[in-house]
Design an enzyme around this catalytic site. Structure first.
Site, PDB file in Angstrom:
ATOM      1  N   GLU A 265       0.867  -1.620   0.341  1.00 24.16           N
ATOM      2  CA  GLU A 265      -0.031  -0.255   0.206  1.00 24.16           C
ATOM      3  C   GLU A 265       1.144   0.894   0.549  1.00 24.16           C
ATOM      4  O   GLU A 265       0.846   2.729  -0.774  1.00 24.16           O
ATOM      5  CB  GLU A 265      -0.685  -0.346   1.490  1.00 24.16           C
ATOM      6  CG  GLU A 265      -2.029  -1.048   1.245  1.00 24.16           C
ATOM      7  CD  GLU A 265      -3.662  -1.059   0.131  1.00 24.16           C
ATOM      8  OE1 GLU A 265      -2.557   0.287  -0.570  1.00 24.16           O
ATOM      9  OE2 GLU A 265      -3.590  -2.059   0.130  1.00 24.16           O
ATOM     10  N   ARG A 269       0.588   3.513  -3.149  1.00 23.44           N
ATOM     11  CA  ARG A 269      -0.166   5.042  -3.651  1.00 23.44           C
ATOM     12  C   ARG A 269       0.587   5.679  -3.226  1.00 23.44           C
ATOM     13  O   ARG A 269       1.035   7.335  -3.130  1.00 23.44           O
ATOM     14  CB  ARG A 269      -0.914   4.779  -1.440  1.00 23.44           C
ATOM     15  CG  ARG A 269      -2.132   4.628  -1.671  1.00 23.44           C
ATOM     16  CD  ARG A 269      -2.926   4.191  -0.945  1.00 23.44           C
ATOM     17  NE  ARG A 269      -3.957   2.236  -1.009  1.00 23.44           N
ATOM     18  CZ  ARG A 269      -5.235   2.976  -0.098  1.00 23.44           C
ATOM     19  NH1 ARG A 269      -5.671   3.738  -0.618  1.00 23.44           N
ATOM     20  NH2 ARG A 269      -5.831   1.198  -0.476  1.00 23.44           N
ATOM     21  N   ASP A 399      -3.737  -9.732  -8.979  1.00 21.44           N
ATOM     22  CA  ASP A 399      -4.373  -9.383  -9.838  1.00 21.44           C
ATOM     23  C   ASP A 399      -2.978  -8.125 -10.342  1.00 21.44           C
ATOM     24  O   ASP A 399      -2.511  -8.859 -11.524  1.00 21.44           O
ATOM     25  CB  ASP A 399      -5.157  -8.673  -9.596  1.00 21.44           C
ATOM     26  CG  ASP A 399      -5.057  -7.893  -7.734  1.00 21.44           C
ATOM     27  OD1 ASP A 399      -4.588  -7.521  -7.425  1.00 21.44           O
ATOM     28  OD2 ASP A 399      -5.820  -7.474  -7.616  1.00 21.44           O
ATOM     29  N   GLU A 533     -11.829  -0.757 -10.876  1.00 22.12           N
ATOM     30  CA  GLU A 533     -11.312  -1.333 -11.660  1.00 22.12           C
ATOM     31  C   GLU A 533     -12.400  -1.686 -12.646  1.00 22.12           C
ATOM     32  O   GLU A 533     -12.018  -2.014 -14.269  1.00 22.12           O
ATOM     33  CB  GLU A 533     -11.554  -2.762 -10.707  1.00 22.12           C
ATOM     34  CG  GLU A 533     -10.155  -3.454  -9.896  1.00 22.12           C
ATOM     35  CD  GLU A 533     -10.989  -2.098  -9.392  1.00 22.12           C
ATOM     36  OE1 GLU A 533     -11.461  -1.854  -8.918  1.00 22.12           O
ATOM     37  OE2 GLU A 533      -9.197  -2.153  -7.772  1.00 22.12           O
TER      38      GLU A 533
END
Ligand code: DMJ
Length: 647
Positions: A265, A269, A399, A533
């Site tokens: 994360e 980010r 993913d 998404e």
């Protein structure tokens, strides 16, 4: 306690004979080995999870799209509910357990996670937005770190094929599209103003209770919404807001925190957001901050295999742990597989090759390791370097690993042949084993559990329409049209998951069994948390095909967001997309500003706004430039043809 005298055993101090001691020790060590082995080799059964999951003050509920790995304890207490984010691999803002031991988990504890073809002078950001001119001047006084960065922003700008913001900031000529784009910009301003008013400096806005949320997913770092918004504000021309954000970074982004952070994360980010802001504006502050932060992440790679663990202490200790919920102290494919783009750029900016070495090591291991049916399972031991269990998914937990393979190839100016090979062979395996057609004719990508298919698709997996689309052109010639068709079919299925709900927003996961076709069958899968998404795939498919349906679908999403997610003080996720009377979850996720609104804005813009010939988006929609040979570094004194691409 009374010790009874056993035959042949002396009563004094349990005095065993030497041979008995030996047998006893042998038995003990056998037991330990058995337990140790079980943790590595047993499948991820419920029994095993019970060992790993912490006891919480409320019953465990299934969170996110992955039932096995994300069964985390969710603490609900009135309006203090911990939101479910369901990020790649981990759910943010929920109570998660962190495994304290490097490999096998013995002890654990709970933490809350929670610019067409004009001359370069014409297109310089200085023309587009005045503040950037100042930024670039600051940058040209090159900041050379310990390694001597050798990076030149001027050189970098000359190497772009096209102006980043297009000839007119991507302004569409068609009035309806322009109006729609203006609406998206208004939504961004509203989301930003609300965050500023009620949650400034915190990580996210809680729009119902009108306060800020910190969580501990970022290890004590603050301002996630600010860092995530920088490039969106800049691209939309919200310059006053961009300046406020930049000023906050300059004066308030404190990297000296000492908390436990998700490596993934923080990377997607903070590192992604700062890199993107730097490349767009040239403001030196972003470069300084991102290199400093990147260095704090390096200790996470100190494992026997170099595969980083999921959680890292950002303080001087740099200790790292595995997520407590991950099987047997394993690391998550979508987490350690989603570092490559950012880390390569950290090396480019800092001149420190270490960042690239770390991710190339991950690449090497993944390239060599044996893959069941050519598939990449989601859990890998950072100690042994072996797969821990055979769960494969193109949604949560897997993913963005696939996304970063094709984007690594594209970002390398199509020179990273290994990434290309790995991506297309993974695609072959995915098509052979996971891609399915529903009885109603919808194409979907199922999940795979040790050979058995689970006929569901998570919202997270809907990014794959866009990914397969951008990868189509570089596939084997005979498969190019096929990949484009597959991308369109998956995007269509994801749109169906939206249009089959009362709110016209899609659920967290939808199924294709028991009579279901692209609908959620479980209560726990019905929520929508402002995820990007599906819209991300609309944006890529629009750029690739210019089929007007993608803009239409994007507009439907705007209307649904406005109707169901906009509240007085910002945007909020909803708990059940099938209920027309919505219940809000009181969280404006930072990725709504970085991704959802950015992709919508791009969908309603001309293609020359952030042209894909020059940029790739990281998995949080932050911009990273394609690295052209001899283009970023000082020592690369001549370009191949002795010219800059724009000359
Ligand atoms: C974002 O943080 C990123 O897209 C990540 O890769 C997955 N989850 C969220 C959005 O859903």
């Amino acid at each position: 306690m009374v010790l009874r005298k056993l035959p042949g055993v002396s009563a004094s101090g349990m005095g065993l004979r030497l041979s008995q001691k030996f047998v006893f020790l042998l038995f003990l060590s056998g037991l330990v080995t058995l337990c140790f082995g079980a943790l590595f080799f047993l499948p991820d059964t419920v029994r095993l999870k019970r060992i790993f999951l912490s006891k919480s003050d409320s019953p465990a509920v299934t969170v996110g799209s992955d039932n096995d790995a994300r069964e985390v304890s969710k603490k609900v207490s009135g309006d203090q509910e911990h939101q479910r984010v369901g990020l790649k691999g981990v759910d943010a803002n929920v109570k998660l357990k962190v495994s304290r031991k490097p490999s096998v988990t013995h002890g654990s504890r709970t933490v809350e996670r929670s610019v067409g073809s004009r001359t370069q002078e014409e297109w310089s950001p200085a023309r587009a937005h005045e503040p950037a001119a100042r930024d670039e001047r600051v940058t040209s006084a090159a900041h050379n770190g310990e390694h001597g960065s050798g990076f030149s922003y001027e050189r970098f700008k000359k190497c772009l094929l096209k102006p980043p913001l297009g000839k007119d900031q991507g302004k569409p000529s068609d009035p309806q599209t322009l109006q729609r784009r203006e609406k998206v910009k208004e939504m961004m301003k509203f989301a930003w103003d609300s965050y500023k008013r009620y949650a400034w400096g915190k990580n996210e806005l809680r729009p119902l209770t009108k306060n800020g949320h910190i969580g501990n997913m970022f290890g004590g770092l603050r301002g996630a919404s600010i860092v995530d918004s920088l490039d969106t504000l800049y691209i939309m021309g919200l310059m006053e807001e961009y300046e406020e954000a930049k000023e906050w970074i300059q004066n308030n982004l404190d990297l000296n925190s000492n908390g436990e952070a998700s490596l993934f994360e923080v990377n997607i980010r903070y590192v992604g957001g700062l890199l993107s802001a730097f490349y767009l504006t040239g403001a030196e502050i972003f470069k300084q901050k991102v290199v400093e932060l990147g260095e704090k992440l390096l200790p996470a790679f100190n494992t026997p295999t170099g595969i980083p663990r999921g959680v890292i202490n950002l303080g001087s200790s740099g200790t790292s742990w595995s997520w407590g919920w991950a099987s047997a102290g394993s690391s998550i494919l979508a987490e350690f597989g989603t570092l490559h783009l950012e880390f390569v750029h950290l090396s480019e900016l800092s001149g420190n090759p270490m960042f690239t070495e770390k991710v190339m090591n991950i690449r090497k291991l993944l390239s060599k390791i044996e893959k069941p049916h050519g598939l990449y399972p989601n859990f890998l031991s950072p100690v042994s370097g072996n797969w821990v269990q055979h769960h494969v998914s193109i949604g949560g937990l897997g993913d963005s690993f696939y996304e970063y393979l094709i984007k690594s190839y594209l970002m390398s100016d199509k020179t990273d042949e290994e990434a290309k090979r790995m991506y297309y062979s993974a695609m072959e395996a995915i098509e052979t084993n996971l891609v399915q057609k529903s009885p109603g004719g919808l194409t979907y990508v199922a999940e795979w559990r040790g050979g058995i298919l689970d006929h569901k698709m998570g919202h997270l997996a809907c990014f794959s329409g866009g990914m397969i689309g951008i990868g189509a052109d570089d596939g084997p010639p005979e498969k190019r049209q096929h990949y484009l068709d597959l991308a369109a079919e998956i995007t269509h299925t994801c749109h169906e998951s939206y249009s089959r709900s009362a709110t016209k927003l899609g659920p967290e996961a939808f199924r294709f069994d028991g009579g279901a076709e692209a609908t959620a069958t479980r209560l726990s899968d019905r929520y929508y948390i402002l995820r990007p998404e599906v819209i991300e795939s609309y944006m890529y498919m629009w750029r690739l095909t210019h089929d007007p349906k993608y803009r239409q679908w994007g507009w439907e999403a705007v209307e649904a967001l406005e109707k169901h997610c906009r509240v007085e003080a910002g945007f909020s996720g909803i708990r059940d997309v099938y209920a027309s009377m919505v219940s809000h979850d009181n969280m404006q996720q930072s990725f709504f500003l970085s991704e959802t609104l950015k992709y919508l804005y791009l969908l309603f813009s001309e293609d020359d706004l952030l042209p894909l010939d020059d940029w790739v988006f990281n998995t949080e929609a932050h911009l990273l430039p394609i690295i052209r040979k001899n283009c970023l570094r000082e020592h690369d004194s001549t370009l191949d043809n002795g010219q800059t691409p724009l000359e």
